[in-house]
Design a protein around this motif. Sequence first.
Motif, short mmCIF file in Angstrom:
data_model
loop_
_atom_site.label_atom_id
_atom_site.label_comp_id
_atom_site.label_asym_id
_atom_site.label_seq_id
_atom_site.Cartn_x
_atom_site.Cartn_y
_atom_site.Cartn_z
N VAL A 140 0.86 -1.18 0.00
CA VAL A 140 0.00 0.00 0.00
C VAL A 140 0.90 1.23 0.00
CG1 VAL A 140 -1.71 1.33 1.28
CG2 VAL A 140 -1.93 -1.16 1.12
N VAL A 142 1.76 4.99 0.45
CA VAL A 142 1.25 6.08 1.29
C VAL A 142 1.95 7.40 1.02
CG1 VAL A 142 0.65 4.43 3.09
CG2 VAL A 142 2.82 5.67 3.25
N ARG A 165 -0.15 10.76 0.87
CA ARG A 165 -1.52 10.37 0.55
C ARG A 165 -2.46 10.69 1.69
NH1 ARG A 165 -3.05 4.14 -1.09
NH2 ARG A 165 -5.22 4.50 -1.74
N ILE A 170 -5.91 5.88 2.69
CA ILE A 170 -5.05 4.77 3.11
C ILE A 170 -5.83 3.77 3.94
CG2 ILE A 170 -3.02 4.13 4.47
CD1 ILE A 170 -1.90 6.95 3.80
N LEU A 186 3.58 -1.13 4.07
CA LEU A 186 3.49 0.30 3.78
C LEU A 186 4.72 0.72 3.00
CD1 LEU A 186 2.25 1.75 7.20
CD2 LEU A 186 0.89 0.90 5.28
#
Length: 421
Positions: A140, A142, A165, A170, A186
Motif C-alpha cells: 500500500v 502512502v 496520501r 489509506i 506500507l
Amino acid sequence: MKIAIHTLGCKVNQYESEALGFALSQKGYDVCFGLEPADVFVVNTCAITNEAEKKSRQTLSKFKKLNPKGKIVVCGCASEKSPEVFLKNKNVIFVSGVANKLKILDYIEIEGRVGAEIDPLPLEYNETYRAAPSKTRAYVKVQDGCNNFCSYCIIPYLRGRSRSRNVVEILNEIKSLEKSVNEVVLTGIDLSDFKIDGEKALSKLLEMLSGFDLRIRLGSLEQGIIDEEFLKLCKQKNLCPHFHLSLQSGSASVLKRMNRHYTPEEFYNKVVGLRKAFDNPAITTDIIVGFPGETEQEFFETVEFIKKVGFSSLHVFPYSKREGTVAARMKDLDGETKKRRVLILEKLNLTLQEKYINQSKKKTLSVLIEEKIGKYYVGHSENYIKCYIKSKKLELNSFVNVKIKKKFADGALAKIVKKER
C-alpha cells in the motif's frame, strides 16, 4: 485481450503495477504479471542505476521474443528520464513517465503509434491507485517523491518532491484488503516523510492501523524517524519487528559527501533503540560501494561499522553514476575496485544472515505461507526470515508457528510447532 505487466525496481513500482493490473482486469482484460506471451505488454521501468535502466530497455527485446507483433506500452522512471530511447522500438505504441500511469488505460487498444506524453510531476498526492486483491500480502503506497537530494540519487528529479496520501484513503484501502490478505506493507519513495496536515506522522498512522486484523510491515526507513514516540507505537502487536534502515556507508566522511545528514554513531544509536524496544528485531540496510573518492580506509570503516551494528542482511550495490546529480561531477572509481569491494560485503552478508538465523532459533516464529516450491511450503516470518517448511498440506495465506532448524537455500529450514504459551 491478454495484457502482461512487467515491473522493475522498487516496491512503489510494484504497487503501481498491481494497481494498474487491477484497473485493467476491472475493464475485462486478461491480466498477468511477468514475462508471458500476450497481446499487449506493459513495462514499468526503473532508473535508480545504469543497470536498472539497461534492464528496462532489454525488456523490450524479451517482449518481442514472446510476441513479435505485440504492442508495448512503457511507463516509469526510465521513460520519465529518456522517453525517446523507448520510442526507437517500433512495437512501442505509447510512452508515459512517472505521473498518472493509469492514463495508459486509454491507449491500450489504439491502433498505430501515439508517441510520448510525459505529464508534469505533481506537487500534491493526487493519484487514484488502489491495490489489487492479493493472495497473501499487499503493498500500500502512502507517500511519493523525495526532498533529500542525496548527491548520488536521481530519484528526486524523476519522482518530484515529497507528497503524502490522504490518510482516510489509506485506511479505506487497507480495510478493503483486510479480508483477502494477511499482511500489508506500507511503502513510499521516502516513507519516513509521510505527513498528515504537514506534520510527520508515520507513528500516528501506525497507531491507526493497530486495530486491523492483519500484519503490518514497513518499507525502507530513514534513521531520523526512530524516536521515542515511534518506538512506543511500534510495539503494537500487529507490527512486524523488521526495520530496513538505509545506511549507504559506515564512513562519516563518505556520508558527508553523499549529503546524508547523520553520522555512523547517530545511526548506531537508533539501532540500539530498536533493539531495546524489540526482542531480536531484523535490522536490514542498503550499502553503496565505491562512492566517488571512497578510499580503502573509508571502505574499511564501512566494513567495521557493519560488523558493529550486526545487520541481519545487507543489500549491496556498486555506485552508479547518474547524470544530473552532484556526485556525477565527482571522480568515479574504477570498476575493478568496486567489484572487489562488493564481493567483500557479499561474503560478509552471508555471515551476517547465518548469524541472525541462528539467533532466531530460540524463538517461535509466525510464518505467512506464500507459495509451494517443490516439496516445501515457503513464507516469511514476522522478522523476515524466508522459511522452508516440509508438510503434506498447508493452506496458502495462512499462518503457522515454526522453529528455525538451520540455514537453508536463501533462507532457513523450519519445522511446525505448537504456539508456546
